[in-house]
Motif scaffolding. Structure first.
Motif, PDB file in Angstrom:
ATOM      1  N   MET A   1      -1.701 -13.963 -10.094  1.00 56.56           N
ATOM      2  CA  MET A   1      -1.427 -13.576  -8.722  1.00 56.56           C
ATOM      3  C   MET A   1      -2.653 -12.877  -8.148  1.00 56.56           C
ATOM      4  SD  MET A   1       2.400 -11.932  -9.265  1.00 56.56           S
ATOM      5  CE  MET A   1       2.574 -11.518  -7.535  1.00 56.56           C
ATOM      6  N   THR A   2      -2.738 -12.853  -6.828  1.00 56.44           N
ATOM      7  CA  THR A   2      -3.778 -12.084  -6.140  1.00 56.44           C
ATOM      8  C   THR A   2      -3.132 -11.250  -5.052  1.00 56.44           C
ATOM      9  OG1 THR A   2      -4.218 -13.865  -4.546  1.00 56.44           O
ATOM     10  CG2 THR A   2      -5.549 -13.830  -6.567  1.00 56.44           C
ATOM     11  N   ALA A   3      -3.714 -10.095  -4.790  1.00 59.95           N
ATOM     12  CA  ALA A   3      -3.205  -9.209  -3.750  1.00 59.95           C
ATOM     13  C   ALA A   3      -4.309  -8.257  -3.332  1.00 59.95           C
ATOM     14  CB  ALA A   3      -1.994  -8.426  -4.246  1.00 59.95           C
ATOM     15  N   ASP A   4      -4.189  -7.727  -2.122  1.00 56.17           N
ATOM     16  CA  ASP A   4      -5.115  -6.660  -1.718  1.00 56.17           C
ATOM     17  C   ASP A   4      -4.863  -5.403  -2.526  1.00 56.17           C
ATOM     18  OD1 ASP A   4      -6.379  -8.149   0.321  1.00 56.17           O
ATOM     19  OD2 ASP A   4      -4.786  -7.645   1.748  1.00 56.17           O
ATOM     20  N   VAL A   5      -3.582  -5.072  -2.701  1.00 53.00           N
ATOM     21  CA  VAL A   5      -3.242  -3.803  -3.334  1.00 53.00           C
ATOM     22  C   VAL A   5      -2.036  -3.966  -4.246  1.00 53.00           C
ATOM     23  CG1 VAL A   5      -1.886  -3.130  -1.296  1.00 53.00           C
ATOM     24  CG2 VAL A   5      -2.598  -1.378  -2.918  1.00 53.00           C
ATOM     25  N   VAL A   6      -2.104  -3.325  -5.409  1.00 50.27           N
ATOM     26  CA  VAL A   6      -0.965  -3.239  -6.317  1.00 50.27           C
ATOM     27  C   VAL A   6      -0.469  -1.799  -6.302  1.00 50.27           C
ATOM     28  CG1 VAL A   6      -0.176  -3.413  -8.709  1.00 50.27           C
ATOM     29  CG2 VAL A   6      -1.779  -5.109  -7.795  1.00 50.27           C
ATOM     30  N   VAL A   7       0.808  -1.633  -6.029  1.00 53.24           N
ATOM     31  CA  VAL A   7       1.447  -0.318  -6.028  1.00 53.24           C
ATOM     32  C   VAL A   7       2.220  -0.185  -7.328  1.00 53.24           C
ATOM     33  CG1 VAL A   7       3.060   1.217  -4.839  1.00 53.24           C
ATOM     34  CG2 VAL A   7       1.644  -0.385  -3.512  1.00 53.24           C
ATOM     35  N   ILE A   8       1.938   0.849  -8.097  1.00 53.61           N
ATOM     36  CA  ILE A   8       2.605   1.052  -9.383  1.00 53.61           C
ATOM     37  C   ILE A   8       3.628   2.173  -9.236  1.00 53.61           C
ATOM     38  CG2 ILE A   8       2.305   1.645 -11.809  1.00 53.61           C
ATOM     39  CD1 ILE A   8      -0.539   0.562 -11.626  1.00 53.61           C
ATOM     40  N   GLY A   9       4.889   1.834  -9.452  1.00 51.19           N
ATOM     41  CA  GLY A   9       5.971   2.819  -9.355  1.00 51.19           C
ATOM     42  C   GLY A   9       6.956   2.438  -8.269  1.00 51.19           C
ATOM     43  N   GLY A  10       8.215   2.228  -8.663  1.00 52.03           N
ATOM     44  CA  GLY A  10       9.233   1.793  -7.711  1.00 52.03           C
ATOM     45  C   GLY A  10      10.204   2.878  -7.321  1.00 52.03           C
ATOM     46  N   GLY A  11       9.740   4.115  -7.296  1.00 48.76           N
ATOM     47  CA  GLY A  11      10.561   5.195  -6.767  1.00 48.76           C
ATOM     48  C   GLY A  11      10.385   5.287  -5.261  1.00 48.76           C
ATOM     49  N   SER A  12      10.789   6.411  -4.686  1.00 51.21           N
ATOM     50  CA  SER A  12      10.708   6.540  -3.228  1.00 51.21           C
ATOM     51  C   SER A  12       9.264   6.469  -2.746  1.00 51.21           C
ATOM     52  CB  SER A  12      11.361   7.852  -2.774  1.00 51.21           C
ATOM     53  OG  SER A  12      10.734   8.971  -3.387  1.00 51.21           O
ATOM     54  N   THR A  13       8.336   7.107  -3.463  1.00 50.83           N
ATOM     55  CA  THR A  13       6.945   7.094  -3.016  1.00 50.83           C
ATOM     56  C   THR A  13       6.375   5.683  -3.054  1.00 50.83           C
ATOM     57  OG1 THR A  13       6.648   9.339  -3.861  1.00 50.83           O
ATOM     58  CG2 THR A  13       4.662   8.096  -3.337  1.00 50.83           C
ATOM     59  N   GLY A  14       6.564   4.976  -4.168  1.00 49.22           N
ATOM     60  CA  GLY A  14       6.068   3.610  -4.258  1.00 49.22           C
ATOM     61  C   GLY A  14       6.685   2.696  -3.216  1.00 49.22           C
ATOM     62  N   ALA A  15       7.985   2.862  -2.976  1.00 52.83           N
ATOM     63  CA  ALA A  15       8.652   2.052  -1.958  1.00 52.83           C
ATOM     64  C   ALA A  15       8.052   2.316  -0.577  1.00 52.83           C
ATOM     65  CB  ALA A  15      10.152   2.347  -1.949  1.00 52.83           C
ATOM     66  N   GLY A  16       7.812   3.596  -0.276  1.00 58.23           N
ATOM     67  CA  GLY A  16       7.197   3.932   1.006  1.00 58.23           C
ATOM     68  C   GLY A  16       5.783   3.403   1.123  1.00 58.23           C
ATOM     69  N   VAL A  17       5.042   3.444   0.009  1.00 58.83           N
ATOM     70  CA  VAL A  17       3.653   2.985   0.022  1.00 58.83           C
ATOM     71  C   VAL A  17       3.571   1.482   0.225  1.00 58.83           C
ATOM     72  CG1 VAL A  17       1.596   2.707  -1.408  1.00 58.83           C
ATOM     73  CG2 VAL A  17       2.742   4.920  -1.305  1.00 58.83           C
ATOM     74  N   VAL A  18       4.407   0.712  -0.496  1.00 56.40           N
ATOM     75  CA  VAL A  18       4.320  -0.745  -0.345  1.00 56.40           C
ATOM     76  C   VAL A  18       4.754  -1.160   1.057  1.00 56.40           C
ATOM     77  CG1 VAL A  18       6.643  -1.394  -1.199  1.00 56.40           C
ATOM     78  CG2 VAL A  18       4.683  -2.910  -1.587  1.00 56.40           C
ATOM     79  N   ARG A  19       5.706  -0.436   1.639  1.00 53.80           N
ATOM     80  CA  ARG A  19       6.103  -0.738   3.026  1.00 53.80           C
ATOM     81  C   ARG A  19       4.955  -0.439   3.977  1.00 53.80           C
ATOM     82  NH1 ARG A  19       8.964   2.628   7.388  1.00 53.80           N
ATOM     83  NH2 ARG A  19       9.645   1.017   8.861  1.00 53.80           N
ATOM     84  N   ASP A  20       4.339   0.734   3.833  1.00 57.60           N
ATOM     85  CA  ASP A  20       3.252   1.128   4.725  1.00 57.60           C
ATOM     86  C   ASP A  20       2.088   0.141   4.616  1.00 57.60           C
ATOM     87  OD1 ASP A  20       1.133   2.428   6.074  1.00 57.60           O
ATOM     88  OD2 ASP A  20       1.943   4.394   5.600  1.00 57.60           O
ATOM     89  N   ALA A  21       1.710  -0.206   3.377  1.00 55.94           N
ATOM     90  CA  ALA A  21       0.587  -1.126   3.183  1.00 55.94           C
ATOM     91  C   ALA A  21       0.886  -2.492   3.790  1.00 55.94           C
ATOM     92  CB  ALA A  21       0.283  -1.262   1.694  1.00 55.94           C
ATOM     93  N   LEU A  30       4.368  -4.568  -5.497  1.00 56.56           N
ATOM     94  CA  LEU A  30       4.876  -3.373  -6.168  1.00 56.56           C
ATOM     95  C   LEU A  30       5.372  -3.764  -7.548  1.00 56.56           C
ATOM     96  CD1 LEU A  30       7.049  -0.505  -4.794  1.00 56.56           C
ATOM     97  CD2 LEU A  30       7.770  -1.667  -6.871  1.00 56.56           C
ATOM     98  N   VAL A  31       4.991  -2.992  -8.566  1.00 54.41           N
ATOM     99  CA  VAL A  31       5.471  -3.247  -9.928  1.00 54.41           C
ATOM    100  C   VAL A  31       6.101  -1.978 -10.484  1.00 54.41           C
ATOM    101  CG1 VAL A  31       3.757  -5.043 -10.388  1.00 54.41           C
ATOM    102  CG2 VAL A  31       3.228  -2.681 -10.978  1.00 54.41           C
ATOM    103  N   ASP A  32       7.142  -2.164 -11.275  1.00 60.08           N
ATOM    104  CA  ASP A  32       7.790  -1.039 -11.945  1.00 60.08           C
ATOM    105  C   ASP A  32       8.293  -1.501 -13.293  1.00 60.08           C
ATOM    106  OD1 ASP A  32       9.057   1.880 -11.054  1.00 60.08           O
ATOM    107  OD2 ASP A  32      10.194   0.878 -12.632  1.00 60.08           O
ATOM    108  N   ARG A  33       8.276  -0.607 -14.260  1.00 60.21           N
ATOM    109  CA  ARG A  33       8.691  -0.975 -15.611  1.00 60.21           C
ATOM    110  C   ARG A  33      10.200  -1.133 -15.729  1.00 60.21           C
ATOM    111  NH1 ARG A  33       8.551   4.453 -19.410  1.00 60.21           N
ATOM    112  NH2 ARG A  33       9.987   5.696 -18.133  1.00 60.21           N
ATOM    113  N   SER A  34      10.959  -0.625 -14.749  1.00 61.86           N
ATOM    114  CA  SER A  34      12.412  -0.703 -14.783  1.00 61.86           C
ATOM    115  C   SER A  34      12.915  -1.179 -13.415  1.00 61.86           C
ATOM    116  CB  SER A  34      13.010   0.669 -15.138  1.00 61.86           C
ATOM    117  OG  SER A  34      12.546   1.106 -16.402  1.00 61.86           O
ATOM    118  N   ASP A  35      14.084  -0.727 -13.031  1.00 62.03           N
ATOM    119  CA  ASP A  35      14.638  -1.062 -11.724  1.00 62.03           C
ATOM    120  C   ASP A  35      14.116  -0.078 -10.688  1.00 62.03           C
ATOM    121  OD1 ASP A  35      16.240  -2.401  -9.861  1.00 62.03           O
ATOM    122  OD2 ASP A  35      17.961  -1.101 -10.238  1.00 62.03           O
ATOM    123  N   LEU A  36      14.286  -0.406  -9.415  1.00 67.88           N
ATOM    124  CA  LEU A  36      13.882   0.498  -8.354  1.00 67.88           C
ATOM    125  C   LEU A  36      14.701   1.789  -8.413  1.00 67.88           C
ATOM    126  CD1 LEU A  36      13.576  -2.014  -5.367  1.00 67.88           C
ATOM    127  CD2 LEU A  36      11.736  -1.100  -6.791  1.00 67.88           C
ATOM    128  N   GLY A  37      14.041   2.912  -8.203  1.00 66.91           N
ATOM    129  CA  GLY A  37      14.737   4.193  -8.126  1.00 66.91           C
ATOM    130  C   GLY A  37      15.385   4.627  -9.422  1.00 66.91           C
TER     131      GLY A  37
END
Length: 522
Positions: A1-21, A30-37
């Motif tokens: 895959m290719t992307a401008d940015v990879v966001v690591i962490g699917g908590g509230s901060t990561g969710a906000g960051v991937v939306r903003d980006a 966005l990648v997370d080792r488990s489920d969101l939140g």
């Protein structure tokens, strides 16, 4: 895959960051080792801060919370219940602290107004009748999972991709810049390689582990463990805080059908192993008794521990997490380590997740030399149905409308069959625990004792899973529920737990049901 940015962490901060980006036009994954939140965001007390808690101890955080409280109430209303809040002084508390509180509120822009003790007791009759002062604030109750899923669905609408159960295994750096993020897809058992220009590390208390994957020294994130306990019904309908300098067990939050008392603050070394000591459970029950006489007689239905991602503060002793700042901090690894394309964020609170995202994406734009404006504070996040604040009765109204046509699977949380099957159809690889976080399956007083087997049966009937996988999912669900039951096995909770045990071990013999062919994702 290719992307401008990879966001690591699917908590509230990561969710906000991937939306903003994504809203700024970046291709984002966005990648997370488990489920969101499933980390810190899903293990807090449900409070949307007014800023009141910090007007004396941390004025900067107080101002941020006050501002973001208003923004989130506007852009994510369906995830928030506008309960209001009270700070009350019980007998033995310093009555003069209220004057410092009100002065701090004025200085930080936190809306606060002193009301009479009589008015406070009228609003919340179960409050300690001996309270000597009461101050009204704009605290609210927030569903952290609805908050996260709302932000993530908004990000997807802007083209972002979200990969859950994808732990990061390596971050490759070449010529002084981040180039590749490697993950492992646990569900398909395959490796995923993402070429990117930037990595935003939003892994919370695990952020140090992520930076180590690049070969860099870990960022100084200090996990501050706090335990919380859910009581079996709403003892109050307003957030109630002690009118004291922040301490343990000084917040009681009405969250959906329960009340949550919290929290302790103890330094830990491993955010994956957070104990729930019996002494701290008793401490929470005692603290609740001071606010609400008779609190100990209510049934405690679940206990859990979460880990705050606090940034080490050299002004405070390394083991004193209670007095470390709750303010956010962005670590620029170009300035610190000479590696371009990597930023780490820590500190902050769920209440300030949108602002944290704005800050770190701004920092990324600065490093890239690009000017892209943030719009997250002004654009509402779409939700299904009316864009109104939720109330304790919102599901009751829905069930009144469909009670003759749609079976209720979970009576405690009034979750219907169609709610479950619709989400199961949309997320066929999800575990029952994943669905619980979005639907509140098994989160009421019976803790899944009656509804978990129904849900597993419906999943088989709908041919979403076979019987063996359903059994594995059911075992996983119950095992995770029991983690929060062991620390509070006393009083009436023993009776409820005994019933649940007899149902699943005595009737279903769940320990000896056939194992699924593949391991169920945790």
């Amino acid at each position: 895959m290719t992307a401008d940015v990879v966001v690591i962490g699917g908590g509230s901060t990561g969710a906000g960051v991937v939306r903003d980006a994504a809203m700024r036009g970046f291709s984002a994954v966005l990648v997370d080792r488990s489920d969101l939140g499933q980390g810190t965001t899903g293990r807090f007390h449900g409070l949307l801060h007014s800023g009141g808690r910090y007007v004396v101890s941390d004025p900067g955080s107080a101002s941020e919370c006050a501002s973001e409280n208003a923004i989130l109430s506007r852009i994510q209303a369906p995830a928030i219940e506008r309960t209001g809040g009270l700070f009350v002084a019980v007998p033995g508390d310093d009555p003069d602290y209220g004057d410092r509180f009100l002065a701090g509120a004025r200085a930080t822009g936190v809306p606060a107004r002193e009301i009479s003790v009589r008015e406070a007791l009228r609003r919340e009759p179960r409050l300690n009748p001996g309270i000597v002062r009461a101050i009204e604030v704009e605290d609210a109750s927030v569903d952290g999972w609805q908050l996260v899923w709302g932000a993530v669905n908004s990000a997807k609408a802007y083209g972002a991709q979200v990969l859950t159960y994808h732990p990061v295994t390596n971050i490759e750096v070449a010529d002084g810049a981040v180039r590749v993020v490697r993950c492992h897809d646990q569900r398909r058992d395959e490796d995923v390689l993402i070429e990117c220009r930037f990595v935003l590390n939003c892994a919370g208390p695990w952020a140090g582990q992520i930076t180590e994957l690049t070969g860099l020294p870990p960022v100084p994130v200090v996990p501050g463990r706090g335990i919380m306990i859910a009581m079996n019904h709403r003892l109050v309908n307003t957030v109630v805080n002690r009118l004291i300098y922040p301490a343990d067990g000084d917040i009681l939050v009405p969250v959906h059908t329960v009340s949550v008392i919290g929290t302790t603050d103890v330094k830990e070394s491993d955010p994956d192993h957070l104990p729930i000591p019996a002494a701290e459970v008793q401490q929470m029950l005692d603290a609740g008794e001071e606010l609400i006489p008779g609190f100990r007689q209510a049934r405690a239905v679940h206990a859990w521990a979460g880990s705050r991602p606090l940034i080490k503060d050299d002004r405070v002793a390394s083991d004193d997490t209670r007095h470390m700042s709750r303010g956010m901090a962005v670590v620029d690894h170009l300035a610190r380590d000479g590696v371009q394309g990597l930023l780490t964020i820590g500190g902050g609170k769920l209440t300030t997740y949108r602002l944290m995202a704005e800050h770190i994406v701004d920092a990324m734009c600065d490093q890239l030399g690009e000017s892209r404006a943030c719009r997250t504070a002004s654009e509402e996040i779409p939700y299904d149905g009316d864009a109104k604040h939720y109330t304790i009765t919102h599901r009751l109204a829905d069930r009144e409308a469909d009670r003759l046509d749609d079976q209720i699977i979970c009576e405690c949380e009034l979750m219907s069959r169609s709610m479950f099957t619709d989400l199961l159809d949309a997320q066929p690889l999800s575990t029952l625990d994943d669905l619980r976080r979005q639907l509140r399956l098994g989160m009421g007083p019976c803790q899944g004792g009656f509804c978990a087997s129904r849900a597993a049966g419906v999943a088989v009937t709908e041919q979403a899973v076979d019987a063996e996988r359903a059994s594995g999912l059911l075992r996983l669900f119950l095992r995770n529920r029991w983690i929060g039951l062991w620390p509070i096995l006393h009083g009436d909770q023993v009776r409820q737990t005994a019933i649940d045990h007899w149902i699943y071990s005595g009737t279903f013999d769940i320990e000896h049901l056939p194992e699924p062919a593949e391991e169920v994702v945790r």
